[in-house]
Design an enzyme around this catalytic site. Structure first.
Site: not given
Ligand code: GLA
Length: 729
Positions: A473, A543
């Site tokens: 990420d 997201d």
């Molecule tokens: C990002 C990712 C999510 C999750 C969060 C965790 O927003 O896109 O899927 O993994 O971080 O903090």
């Protein structure tokens, strides 16, 4: 085989004969013809030695048809001939005022650069053309790698300072593309923002320049490095489309420019914003690949060609890549409130419905109980995992699932042991603020020590534990991109070196752990591009997992990227935007990518489990077709009350149609859905939960399905259905 008219047969044979050799060069006329079954591309050397683009479009088979490159006449003292010629890779120099492909500054301040042909080399499907400044030994190699199966050409350049003096590059582009002269062209591109990525836009091209770019340090949520251009009349199934995608996960830029002379030029490469790259004598800089292709069956074919290219030639394992497993991810269920027992409870439930890969998300490490602390401290939190990760992974494996782990390697919370030990590791301008986003700072991955630290901890995690999958990420974008330890002239190379080191870590990890898979995530779809695709198996699309919103996000994503790379989860309702859609609808939306489940399984009813078990089994039956087949976008969520997509297996045996209704109006039936990509002469057995669909028939011909279509009974808001077609021989 169907009968072909004699003339058509002749052309087919000629192209087939030519396809043994993709790149042709006529020494007499100083021109190249690149030809594939889908497209051709031609260049020539002008009388002064400048390299001109002569053609890009549908397949040609006769090099003699092409006129040699020639010098145009000046129209006026304001319209020099250089502006009228389609220069293939123009330096900024002489009377050239359009977007250059290369702009440099010499040590003495001289900035004029005129590139002329020196030599070339053909090796199978690759062509290299060497250019050189008319005076100095500043050299550019233009690379063309042709992919005959899709007609897509991969272009990049290597810029070399062979002089005795340093130079500074201020613009380094991968390629300039030219579509045939004309007016009325239309540009398609993808824009968006966090939680609303890859929205498709179409607009007319007029004189002037449209800039698509990222200045964020990553490819970004706001614009995606992809474009398509059509003469204004293409649709999903018809019309000419020129398209391209830039393979870079950092600051990128694509300009689409219409000149006063009806030229439409597309130039792409490193973003010129804050770009300054010194080359000492003997040094060189390579630009990212810029892929370009041509389709004469509309936007649908353009996407299918790109999908084929990605699966066969860009993504890891090529044609032998395994189908994407059904994944469970704990994030939306637990957020940071992770415990070993809680994860085990979710894993047991996930295994029951057929999940194959269990991924533990954020919150497992360091002092990570919320987003204020812990990033940078990549050891399991001792309260949550007193015996490390091994017991949880063993349990997940015993349940028959692989284990995956969330990491965010490039980041540090100020409240972390890493930052306390290495405050100098984050990018910064001394004495200036260090802007926090989501309470975190960004490590300067251009530094070798940072790169080594990241590789070492990821390698250790993968070596010490049975980890099959990292979700990598990146939850913020760059700010204050300073590199005070580097020599002044090199500080801005951070933009490029950061991304190269990111790729290098991914490459080394995969080399050392051949079964390891990686997902590229950046707060959703902030790092979705062809630059990172050689090293990752999936992209986290957004997201925003709300199923109706997803239809548009997925439609845009599918313009450029194949379904197998599109992570798509089923999550709980009401979702972030307070909308509730039925569980079946959510599954059918998510099944059009790499299916994942991100719901809180602890809250599911037995009916939910029963439906989910069926849906997961169904997805496994059709996933080869979805992930590796041909996509036909039948009805768009942008313009229709019903969205429909069809996937046809490469061998034609299975096809799958998905249809989704948004909001019905009283007594208004859903439109007939006309399929594509079938054999009109074949019969198809159709299975669908929609009983009305067949009107008593069990089999229908391809001709009927494509000309009359299917009447899905989508009567309620958020109704969704699927039909699986099996070719009957
Ligand atoms: C990002 C990712 C999510 C999750 C969060 C965790 O927003 O896109 O899927 O993994 O971080 O903090």
């Amino acid at each position: 085989m169907r009968r072909l008219a004699p003339a058509l047969l002749l052309i087919t044979i000629s192209i087939a004969a030519a396809s043994a050799q993709t790149i042709h060069y006529s020494d007499a006329r100083k021109l190249w013809l690149i030809t594939t079954p889908h497209s051709s591309y031609a260049m020539g050397i002008g009388p002064q030695g400048e390299l001109q683009n002569l053609y890009w479009g549908g397949p040609l088979w006769r090099i003699e048809d092409l006129p040699a490159a020639r010098e145009q006449k000046d129209i006026s003292s304001f319209d020099p001939h250089q502006m009228l010629e389609n220069e293939e890779y123009p330096g900024w120099g002489g009377p050239r005022y359009y977007e250059p492909a290369l702009k440099i500054t010499r040590a003495d301040g001289d900035r004029d650069l005129v590139l002329h042909y020196v030599s070339h080399h053909i090796d199978g499907d690759t062509l290299e053309i060497d250019l050189k400044d008319i005076r100095d030994d500043i050299r550019v190699t233009l690379h063309y790698r042709v992919h005959p199966d899709t007609g897509i050409i991969e272009r990049w350049s290597t810029i070399r300072n062979a002089t005795q003096q340093p130079i500074t590059i201020v613009s380094a582009q991968s390629a300039t593309w030219h579509v045939p002269h004309g007016d009325g062209y239309r540009l398609s591109y993808l824009s968006g923002r966090w939680a609303a990525e890859t929205q498709l836009n179409r607009e007319e091209i007029h004189e002037g320049m449209k800039v698509l770019e990222s200045r964020l340090g990553e490819s970004g949520h706001n614009l995606n490095p992809w474009f398509a251009i059509d003469p204004g009349d293409a649709d999903e199934a018809h019309g000419r489309v020129w398209f391209g995608a830039l393979a870079w996960s950092g600051n990128w830029r694509i300009t689409v420019e219409q000149t006063p002379y009806r030229q439409v030029r597309i130039t792409g490469g490193y973003n010129t914003f804050d770009f300054s790259y010194p080359l000492a004598p003997g040094e060189s800089l390579e630009t990212p690949a810029f892929y370009g292709g041509f389709a004469d069956h509309g936007f649908g074919q353009a996407s299918r060609l790109l999908h084929d290219l990605e699966r066969a030639h860009i993504a890891p394992h090529g044609a032998s890549a395994r189908l994407r497993p059904v994944l469970y991810n704990s994030w939306e269920a637990t957020t940071f409130h992770i415990t070993e027992a809680g994860q085990v409870a979710l894993a047991e439930k996930a295994a029951r419905i057929g999940v194959e890969l269990f991924v533990m998300d954020d919150g497992w490490f360091g002092a990570r109980n919320d987003d204020h602390a812990g990033l940078g401290d990549w050891t399991p939190n001792p309260q949550k995992f007193p015996h490390g990760l091994a017991p949880l992974i063993a349990k997940v494996n015993a349940l028959g699932m692989d284990f995956g782990l969330w990491v965010e390697p490039e980041m540090a919370n100020p409240d972390s042991n890493l930052y306390r030990a290495h405050p100098d590791w984050v990018m910064n301008f001394p004495g200036r603020p260090r802007s926090e986003l989501r309470n975190q700072l960004i490590l300067n991955l251009a530094r070798d020590d940072v790169k080594q630290y990241i590789f070492t901890f990821l390698d250790k995690l993968a070596t010490d534990n049975n980890i099959r999958y990292f979700k990598w990420d990146m939850n913020r974008v760059f700010a204050e991109p300073g590199w005070p330890e580097a020599p002044l002239a090199e500080q801005q190379t951070l933009w490029v070196k950061y991304v190269r080191n990111y790729y290098d870590i991914l490459r080394r990890l995969r080399d050392k752990h051949p079964d390891l898979e990686i997902e590229s995530c950046s707060g959703g779809g902030g790092r979705v591009d062809l630059g990172v695709l050689p090293y990752v198996d999936e992209f986290w699309t957004s997201d925003n997992t709300e199923a109706f919103d997803r239809l548009r996000i997925q439609e845009g994503f599918s313009q450029a990227y194949a379904a197998r790379f599109m992570s798509a989860w089923v999550t709980d309702v009401p979702n972030t935007n307070h909308r509730s859609t039925p569980l079946a609808y959510r599954f059918l939306v998510a099944m059009q990518g790499a299916l994942g489940i991100g719901a809180n399984l602890n809250k599911w009813s037995s009916d939910d489990f029963a439906l989910a078990t069926k849906m997961v089994a169904l997805s496994k039956r059709i996933r080869a077709t979805v992930q590796d087949g041909d996509l036909y976008r039948l009805l768009s969520p942008r313009t229709n009350d019903v969205t429909a997509n069809e996937y046809v297996a490469k061998d034609g045996k299975q096809s799958v149609v998905f249809a989704f209704r948004h909001a019905q109006q009283y007594n208004t039936p859903a439109p007939a859905i006309l399929l594509r990509g079938l054999d009109p002469h074949a019969l198809y057995r159709i299975e669908s939960p929609d009983n009305q669909l067949l009107g008593g028939a069990t089999q229908l011909s391809g001709a009927y399905l494509m000309s009359r279509g299917l009447d899905f009974q989508l009567e309620d808001d958020y109704d969704a259905t699927i039909a699986v077609l099996t070719r009957v021989d």
